[in-house]
Design a protein around this motif. Structure first.
Motif, mmCIF file in Angstrom:
data_model
loop_
_atom_site.group_PDB
_atom_site.id
_atom_site.type_symbol
_atom_site.label_atom_id
_atom_site.label_comp_id
_atom_site.label_asym_id
_atom_site.label_seq_id
_atom_site.Cartn_x
_atom_site.Cartn_y
_atom_site.Cartn_z
ATOM 1 N N UNK A 1 94.090 124.268 95.750
ATOM 2 C CA UNK A 1 94.375 125.428 94.907
ATOM 3 C C UNK A 1 94.983 126.467 95.820
ATOM 4 N N UNK A 2 96.237 126.786 95.569
ATOM 5 C CA UNK A 2 96.933 127.714 96.441
ATOM 6 C C UNK A 2 97.165 129.022 95.686
ATOM 7 N N UNK A 3 96.775 130.127 96.283
ATOM 8 C CA UNK A 3 97.007 131.406 95.614
ATOM 9 C C UNK A 3 96.706 132.570 96.526
ATOM 10 N N UNK A 4 97.322 133.698 96.214
ATOM 11 C CA UNK A 4 97.102 134.921 96.995
ATOM 12 C C UNK A 4 95.681 135.426 96.750
ATOM 13 N N UNK A 5 95.298 136.435 97.482
ATOM 14 C CA UNK A 5 94.021 137.091 97.231
ATOM 15 C C UNK A 5 93.947 137.546 95.786
ATOM 16 N N UNK A 6 92.848 137.262 95.140
ATOM 17 C CA UNK A 6 92.673 137.714 93.764
ATOM 18 C C UNK A 6 93.268 136.771 92.728
ATOM 19 N N UNK A 7 93.810 135.634 93.159
ATOM 20 C CA UNK A 7 94.455 134.694 92.236
ATOM 21 C C UNK A 7 93.451 134.038 91.284
ATOM 22 N N UNK B 1 99.176 119.958 95.183
ATOM 23 C CA UNK B 1 99.043 121.399 95.358
ATOM 24 C C UNK B 1 99.226 122.084 94.007
ATOM 25 N N UNK B 2 98.244 122.865 93.603
ATOM 26 C CA UNK B 2 98.340 123.630 92.362
ATOM 27 C C UNK B 2 98.469 125.095 92.724
ATOM 28 N N UNK B 3 99.485 125.740 92.178
ATOM 29 C CA UNK B 3 99.712 127.145 92.495
ATOM 30 C C UNK B 3 99.083 128.018 91.417
ATOM 31 N N UNK C 1 95.167 130.384 100.854
ATOM 32 C CA UNK C 1 96.349 131.213 100.574
ATOM 33 C C UNK C 1 97.488 130.826 101.512
ATOM 34 N N UNK C 2 97.326 129.742 102.271
ATOM 35 C CA UNK C 2 98.319 129.333 103.263
ATOM 36 C C UNK C 2 99.045 128.069 102.826
ATOM 37 N N UNK C 3 100.250 128.244 102.309
ATOM 38 C CA UNK C 3 100.986 127.094 101.784
ATOM 39 C C UNK C 3 101.284 126.056 102.859
ATOM 40 N N UNK D 1 82.383 114.147 96.932
ATOM 41 C CA UNK D 1 83.286 115.236 96.561
ATOM 42 C C UNK D 1 82.993 116.434 97.449
ATOM 43 N N UNK D 2 84.049 116.957 98.025
ATOM 44 C CA UNK D 2 83.921 118.097 98.917
ATOM 45 C C UNK D 2 84.730 119.243 98.326
ATOM 46 N N UNK D 3 84.073 120.379 98.103
ATOM 47 C CA UNK D 3 84.752 121.539 97.522
ATOM 48 C C UNK D 3 84.695 122.677 98.530
ATOM 49 N N UNK D 4 85.863 123.075 99.017
ATOM 50 C CA UNK D 4 85.905 124.053 100.106
ATOM 51 C C UNK D 4 86.756 125.247 99.714
ATOM 52 N N UNK D 5 86.159 126.407 99.702
ATOM 53 C CA UNK D 5 86.878 127.630 99.354
ATOM 54 C C UNK D 5 87.352 128.303 100.641
ATOM 55 N N UNK D 6 88.645 128.258 100.889
ATOM 56 C CA UNK D 6 89.264 128.848 102.085
ATOM 57 C C UNK D 6 88.524 128.485 103.385
ATOM 58 N N UNK D 7 88.438 127.184 103.667
ATOM 59 C CA UNK D 7 87.618 126.749 104.803
ATOM 60 C C UNK D 7 88.175 127.121 106.171
#
Ligand code: ADP
Ligand code: MG
Length: 311
Positions: free
Chosen positions: A44-50, A213-215, A201-203, A163-169
């Motif tokens: 999941x790719x997105x800026x801060x607050x996406x 990649x989902x934007x 947030x790093x493409x 399943x591994x779920x990582x938020x901005x690792x």
């Protein structure tokens, strides 16, 4: 690969439909649908607050959606529901550790919480895999941000989840740490068939992981790409310079090109045959002093499609 597990029999590991979370006037997540297959790496790719963290929290049953539904490892997610928990490892936002316990003690506690058989073996194994040995007996409160993040990852991975779920690792990691995590994640996917959902947030970083990649922007899913086909969506132009750009501009127009200010050409014909552009200019007495193909970099592409770029 893992043995066949109930709940993941061929179907998607994560399936999300119409997922929405509203906070007052803010639509943090807005009607998102997506599907992650077993063994896939999905970013999941997105800026801060996406809306990345909000979406992930809903997948983990930490917050209740305003609308829509999610299934994880074959079970519908409802707040507080934990059926998929045993097979899921996760890291969400601020890495949490008991500050007064050492790295090893933190991991022991977590292994027991996970009710692992032979917790000591799991602890030593994960310390090794995440290169935490030099810090194993240090109290968590004395760790750098990068090593705290590594400890949080060790917790997420201690039971070798499906399943591994990582938020901005990779937040807070130095460049070497970023490479280390990337190697670890690609290794997990290849060796254990682990499904990985990661936010960033790093493409450029997620593109290197491969996979899908989902934007995400302002809560909405704008586009989905395969990391290796991203290229096809980047803009290219031919940058030309001469000693007399006004004349060159006119000459190019006469030959059916559509030069933009700064002598930029985006015509397919120009991109495919730059040498013809050069020939035309040479014949007209304004030979190019510069002629090269400029490719939009990944970050610029990302900013353009979310509409905050200047391109
Ligand atoms: P990201 O993780 O992509 O940076 P978040 O999911 O944290 O984005 O936030 C998405 C949007 O929702 C932001 O506008 C944020 O301010 C808002 N938001 C997130 N959590 C809350 C909350 N608990 N209360 C109110 N607004 C929130
Ligand atoms: Mg976040």
């Amino acid at each position: 690969m893992k043995e066949h597990l109930p709940g993941s029999a061929g179907g998607p590991v994560i399936e999300v439909s119409g997922l929405t979370k509203r906070y007052g006037d803010v639509l943090a997540v807005d009607d998102v649908g997506l599907s992650v297959r077993a063994g896939q790496t999905y970013a999941l790719l997105g800026l801060n607050g996406a809306g990345k963290t909000t979406l992930i929290r809903m997948l983990l049953g930490m917050i209740t959606p305003t609308a829509g539904s999610a299934r994880v490892l074959g079970a519908a997610v409802t707040a507080g529901q934990r059926s998929a928990w045993a097979r899921t490892g996760y890291l969400v936002e601020a890495p949490a550790a008991y500050p007064e316990l050492t790295v090893r003690e933190n991991l022991h506690l977590y292994a027991r919480l996970r009710r692992l058989n032979h917790p000591g073996r799991h602890v030593e194994d994960i310390i090794e895999r995440l290169a935490l040995a030099p810090y194993a007996d240090r109290r968590a409160r004395t760790l750098s941000m990068g090593n705290l993040q590594r400890l949080a990852l060790a917790k997420a991975l201690i039971h070798t989840p499906d399943l591994l779920i990582l938020d901005e690792p990779v937040n807070g990691l130095d460049p070497a740490g970023v490479v280390e995590i990337r190697t670890l994640l690609t290794g997990l996917a290849h060796q254990h068939g682990t499904t990985v959902l990661i936010s960033s947030h790093l493409l450029a970083e997620v593109a290197r992981l491969g996979g899908r990649i989902a934007i995400l922007h302002q809560g909405r899913l704008l586009a989905e790409h395969d990391a290796d086909s991203l290229d096809a969506h980047r803009r290219r132009h031919l940058k030309v310079a001469t000693r007399d750009d006004a004349t060159a501009h006119r000459v190019l127009r006469e030959h059916g090109y559509h030069p933009e200010p700064g002598l930029l050409l985006t015509d397919q014909r120009a991109l495919a045959r730059p040498e013809q552009v050069a020939t035309v200019l040479v014949k007209a007495g304004v030979p190019p002093t510069e002629l090269h193909l400029v490719e939009e970099d990944l970050e610029a592409y990302f900013l353009r499609i979310v509409g905050v770029g200047h391109a």
